[in-house]
Design a protein around this motif. Sequence first.
Motif, PDB file in Angstrom:
ATOM      1  N   LEU A   1      63.950  34.967  58.395  1.00 20.41           N
ATOM      2  CA  LEU A   1      64.471  34.919  57.032  1.00 20.41           C
ATOM      3  C   LEU A   1      65.995  34.824  57.065  1.00 20.41           C
TER       4      LEU A   1
ATOM      5  N   ARG B   1      62.997  24.046  51.123  1.00 20.69           N
ATOM      6  CA  ARG B   1      62.519  24.799  49.960  1.00 20.69           C
ATOM      7  C   ARG B   1      63.150  24.226  48.694  1.00 20.69           C
TER       8      ARG B   1
ATOM      9  N   THR C   1      62.422  32.888  48.623  1.00 18.07           N
ATOM     10  CA  THR C   1      61.560  31.852  48.021  1.00 18.07           C
ATOM     11  C   THR C   1      60.585  31.226  49.037  1.00 18.07           C
ATOM     12  N   ASP C   2      59.346  31.137  48.637  1.00 19.05           N
ATOM     13  CA  ASP C   2      58.275  30.499  49.433  1.00 19.05           C
ATOM     14  C   ASP C   2      57.856  31.316  50.650  1.00 19.05           C
ATOM     15  N   VAL C   3      58.635  32.300  51.042  1.00 18.14           N
ATOM     16  CA  VAL C   3      58.314  33.031  52.269  1.00 18.14           C
ATOM     17  C   VAL C   3      57.735  34.399  51.934  1.00 18.14           C
ATOM     18  N   ILE C   4      58.422  35.124  51.080  1.00 19.74           N
ATOM     19  CA  ILE C   4      57.902  36.416  50.621  1.00 19.74           C
ATOM     20  C   ILE C   4      57.648  36.275  49.130  1.00 19.74           C
TER      21      ILE C   4
END
Lengths: 345, 345, 345, 345
Positions: B341, B273, D49-52
Amino acid sequence: MKIAVIGGTGYGAIELIRFLKNHPKVELTKVISHSQNGTKLSAVYPHLTDVIEMTMEALDVEELSKTIDLVFFATPSNVSKEYIPSLIEKGVKCIDLSGDFRLKSPESYERWYQSSPAPQAYVDKAVYGLSEIYGDQIKQANLIANPGCYPTATLLGLIPALKQQVIDPKSILIDAKSGVSGAGRGLSLNVHYSEMNENLKAYKLGQHKHIPEIEQILSNESGEDLTITFMTHLVPMTRGIMSTIYADLTEFKKTDEIIAFYHSFYQNHPFVRVRTDGSIPSTREVYGSNYCDIGIYADERTGKLTVISVIDNLVKGASGQAIQNMNLLYGWDVQTGIDHLPIYP
Amino acid sequence: MKIAVIGGTGYGAIELIRFLKNHPKVELTKVISHSQNGTKLSAVYPHLTDVIEMTMEALDVEELSKTIDLVFFATPSNVSKEYIPSLIEKGVKCIDLSGDFRLKSPESYERWYQSSPAPQAYVDKAVYGLSEIYGDQIKQANLIANPGCYPTATLLGLIPALKQQVIDPKSILIDAKSGVSGAGRGLSLNVHYSEMNENLKAYKLGQHKHIPEIEQILSNESGEDLTITFMTHLVPMTRGIMSTIYADLTEFKKTDEIIAFYHSFYQNHPFVRVRTDGSIPSTREVYGSNYCDIGIYADERTGKLTVISVIDNLVKGASGQAIQNMNLLYGWDVQTGIDHLPIYP
Amino acid sequence: MKIAVIGGTGYGAIELIRFLKNHPKVELTKVISHSQNGTKLSAVYPHLTDVIEMTMEALDVEELSKTIDLVFFATPSNVSKEYIPSLIEKGVKCIDLSGDFRLKSPESYERWYQSSPAPQAYVDKAVYGLSEIYGDQIKQANLIANPGCYPTATLLGLIPALKQQVIDPKSILIDAKSGVSGAGRGLSLNVHYSEMNENLKAYKLGQHKHIPEIEQILSNESGEDLTITFMTHLVPMTRGIMSTIYADLTEFKKTDEIIAFYHSFYQNHPFVRVRTDGSIPSTREVYGSNYCDIGIYADERTGKLTVISVIDNLVKGASGQAIQNMNLLYGWDVQTGIDHLPIYP
Amino acid sequence: MKIAVIGGTGYGAIELIRFLKNHPKVELTKVISHSQNGTKLSAVYPHLTDVIEMTMEALDVEELSKTIDLVFFATPSNVSKEYIPSLIEKGVKCIDLSGDFRLKSPESYERWYQSSPAPQAYVDKAVYGLSEIYGDQIKQANLIANPGCYPTATLLGLIPALKQQVIDPKSILIDAKSGVSGAGRGLSLNVHYSEMNENLKAYKLGQHKHIPEIEQILSNESGEDLTITFMTHLVPMTRGIMSTIYADLTEFKKTDEIIAFYHSFYQNHPFVRVRTDGSIPSTREVYGSNYCDIGIYADERTGKLTVISVIDNLVKGASGQAIQNMNLLYGWDVQTGIDHLPIYP
C-alpha cells in the motif's frame, strides 16, 4: 495619511502590516477584526511582539470615516461589499483585496461566488488594480478592486502577447501552481501539515473563482469574448505562484524577439522583470518581494509560446500590489515602502 | 532465479533492492557499481545496515552470464548500450531502466540524447515496458526498455482517451510536475537543498528527453505522427509525479462517461486505479507504491478533457514497474513483491 | 560611506547586499569574488536582476583602501586573515563574518579550525561583535569579529542567567538545531535536496567550531573556565536556528521572575525580544529579520531552567548582526536598514 | 486469526492497516470508527481505493467478542479504558496504542492525563509493550499497553547504558524532536501547513504525557526513582523521531567500547540497529520501517555520553511495534509482516 486594515487576523492583513510599518508616507492607525475584536495583534501573531502592539477593534463605519483616509479590506468574500459603499460615500478611499468588486457582471459573480453581488453602481466604479496595466485609472479611483493572486501572475504574463497579437487568444491554456498560504489561515484537512507536506494536489478543477476574473480582463484587452482553460494546483511550499502559460503563436517568432517585446512593454514598470537572458524564473526568486518575474520560451517544433510568470502570492498577488496601488493613488513613487529585494535563499 | 542490479549507488537501484529483498521468487545475487566497486552498500546507504550487507562489484559480463538469470540496469544514459547486446547473446535477460533502448529511431536518439544510439538490431528487439499496455510483448521479451517516469504517468493517463478517440490527438498538452528524486543523487546547484526548498522551478523547456518517448508511443497508438507540448517542473518534495493532461474532446462527453470507459479499460490491471467517485488523486496517495492513480474531469464550458495521473516516480516510474515487468516476463502474478500500500501520510 | 562586500557568491554576502541596498547611510560600491571575478552578480543570483546590476571584481587591497571605508568579509575560514591586517593598517574598517578572528587563543584556533591562526596582534585587537553585549567596545573597533550563528542564539539566551548567577555554569547543555542554509551554497551529499528533505540529522558531534567560541565568551562572562556540552542538528528547512538551552537553577525561581530579569536585561535592545507572556518562540517568528526571540521555562519538578532562543541564522546569525555592528560603529541608530518585521508565514 | 482495528480514521489505524494487509497470519476483519460509522475507509483515505474496500462500523463489544481474536485500539486517550476490561473478560486480546494503560500509578495518570484512570486491576495486568525489553512478558499478555513514540526511541537508546551502569541516572536529559504526524489528523493552527512549514517549534515544555511513562520504565530498570528532563520539538517533516540523549559517564569509556556493548545488548533483536562504524543515524534512514537505529558518541572532553536514537514515529513508535507485539504474543517470527526496508530517499 491614516490607514486602517480590516481583516486583521488573516495572512493578507499581516503582510499589509509588514509593509505599512516601514512605509514613510502613512501611519497604520487601526487594525480591525470582527472575530478578534479586543485582542492584541501580537497575541495572534507573536512575530509582531514589541513592534506592532496594537489592539484589534470592531468595525465602526462612522468612526472610521472621521479618522481614516484609506481602508484596506483583507477580508474573505462577502464582507467588503457590506461596508464599502458607505465608506466611499463618506469620502474614505477603499482598496479591496477580496473578490467582491472584481467581476463587472452580476450574473458572473452569482455563478462563480454563489452569492449575491455588490451594489452594481459601486462595482461599476471600482477600478481593477492590476497596477502595471491600469495605472492611469487607479490614480483616479476611490475604490480599487485589487486583483487575485492567480490573475496577477497570469495577466502580467499574457497581456503583452495578447496586445501584440502574437498568439491566438482562443488557444490560451494556463496551468497554475500555488504555495499553500494562498489558502489562508482557516483550518482544513486539505492544508493540514501532514496531508499537504510531500504532496502535490490539483484542486477546484474548472471551478476556481479566478477563472472569470482572468477571462474578463483578457476579453477586455483582446476585444473578443474569451474562454480559457485554467487549472490550479497546491504545491508543498508556503509562498509563491507560478503560472505556466501556453498559447499558439500566430506565426513563429524566435524567443529573443518575444522577450524584446515584453521587455519594452514593461520598461517603465520596475516590479515586472522580464528575463532577457532566456533564463526561467523560479518562485523563490521573488520570495517576500513585490516582483513579478517573467521567462519566455517559443518552441519552434510545436509552434507554442510558453510564458512562465512567478510572483509571491501574498505580496504582488495581494498586499504588495495593494500598497503599490495606494502609491499610485496618491502619486507617490510606485516603489515606496515595497522596494525590498526578494529573500534568497 | 538469480538477479543482478547494475548501477548500485543510484536511487533507482536502491528502490530495486528494497523490492527485491522481499520478492519471494528471486534472489538478489549481485549489486554492481563501476564507481563504488569494493564498497559495502551499507556504507553508501546506511538505511540498509544489517539487512543488505553486500559488497558492490565491478561489471564482468562473462561472469554475470554464468550465474545470473536477469539483470536490471539502473544506470545513466550511455551505459547499458555497451553491455546489453553481449548479455542478451549469452542468454541473460535484461531490463533497462535507462533511456538507451527506448527510442526506435536512431536519428531521434541522436537528437535528444546528444550521443550515438545503441546497436539498431537490439533497439528493434527491445520491448517498451509499459506494463499495462504492452504486457503481451513483455512476456516474450529478452530485453525490456523500462519507460521513463514522466512517460509512464502521461501515457497511462492518455492512451485510453486516445484509443477511444474521445480527444483530438493534435490538441494534447501535458504540464508535468516531479519531485526532486527524479534528478538522482548527483550533486548540482539546482537540487541543492537551500536552492530547491520552498521553490518551484520549470526546467528543460522543450528539451526534455521524455518528449520523443511519449510522442513515439502516442504516434504508435493513434496511427498518426503526433507532436505534443510537454513541460516539466520541479516541485519541493522528494517523490511523486503528476501529469496534468489537457486535450480537446472531439465531442463533449460527461466526466462520468469518460471515467466509466477508463475504469473498464484498466479493469484487469490492479496497479492503475481510476477514481470512479470523481475525486482527483494527489501524489501522496501513491507514495512508495506501484500504483498509478487517475482522476478525470471533462469541462463542459471549455470542451477540454483534463486527466490527472499520479505515480511515485521511483516506483511505478522506475523500479516498481521494472519488477512488474519481471513478473510478467516469468509469468508470476503481476503484484508479486510489489503489492505494498502507499505510505500515508 | 562606501562599502565593499567580499565573498560575493555566498549566502552571507547575498544577505548583506539585501540589507545594504536599502540602508540609507551607505553605498555598496564593490562586490568582490575570487572565483567569480568578472561575472555579473545577477547571473549567479537571478533574484537580483535589474536591481543590483554589479559585476564582481577581484580583491585588490591597495585599490580598496583608496575608495572604501568599510569592508565586510563574508568568506570561508582562512581567507580574511590574509587580507584584514593590511586593510586595517591602511585605515579600512573590517567586519569579518568568518571565524578567523573570533578565538583569542591560537592553540584553540589550531585545534578546532585545523589551520594556523591569524596574526595574534590583530586577533587581540578584534572585538567580538555580539551587539547587545559588547556594544561599547564595538563602537571603538576597527576590526569586528562577527559572531557565529549558533553562538549568537546561544549566548544571547545564556548570558543574562549567567550574569545573574541563577544557574550553575557547570551544568550548561545546549541542544541546537539549524536550517540548512547555515551549510552554505557549496554542494555536498549531506545537503542534497533528496537526502535532506523529510530528514533530521545530528552532525559534527563534539567537533563543531562554535563550541570554543561559546566557551570563550561564557568563560569571560562568568569568570571561570567553562566546558559545555553543545550539539548540532540539521532540520529540513532553509532558515532558522533554535538553541534549546538547559541549566540547573542554583535555587528555584519561578518562570515569571526569570522572564522579568531577562526582559529588563534587554530592555534597551530592540532586537532581543523576551516573551513576557510565557509563550515560546518558533523560528518562523523571526524569519528574515534581525530579531532574537527568547522564551523561558523554569521547571519546578526538575529544577532545570530551559531557555529557547531563536534567530534567523543568515540575519541575526550573520549579515543582519554585521549591519547592526556597522550601525554601532558609526553611531547610527542600531535599527537603521535592518528594521524589517519577520516574514510570516 | 481475525483482527479488528478501532479508531479507523487516525494515522495510527491507517498504518496498522498497511501492515495487516500484507501480514500472512492474520485477516483484518473489522475497522471500527465511532465518528465515521458507515463510511467507506477509501472515502476518508483515498490511497486505499480498490485495495481496502471496507466500511467502518460502530463498536459493539458483544459482537466483537464473538468474531475477533485480537483488537488494536488506535484511539485517543480515554477511549480504550471504557472497552478493554469487558473485551478482556470475554477472551479477546487487546493491544492498546493509546496511553490509557501505560502508567501504573493512578495518581500519576490523573496528574499528567488530567482525567480518571482505567480500572486498576486491568492496569496492573497490562504489559508494557516495549518489544525488545519486555518480550517475555508480552508473550504471556492478554493486554498490551503499546509504548508512546517518544518513549520507544528514548528507552531503547537509554536502557543498555542504564543497565550497564555506565551513566549516572540522575544526569539524564533528553532533547526529542518529532515529525508532525505525531500530532495526528486533528486540525489545529499549530500544525496548519503554512504555520508549520519552514518552522521549528518547542512545545509542551515540562508537560508532555510521555515524561512519566519514560520515568516509570527508567525507574524500574535502574531500581531507583528517577526524574528526567525531557523536551519536545516539532520539526517540519511528516515522519520521524530523534531522541538526542545526554548523560554523564560514571567513568570515561571510549565510544567503541560503548558501541560494542550496545551491539551485543541488541544482538538478537533485528529491529534495533546499533551503528558499529560510529556513524550517526538520521530519521530518513528508518522512514516507513520498524527499525530503531542508534548512534553513540562519548565525548572525552566533557565526559558526556550522547546517544542518538531514531525511529519512524508511526511505525516503531506506534503501529509497527504493535504488530511486533502481536507477533510475539502468538509466537510468530518477530519480523512477520513488518520486514520492510526503510524507504530511501
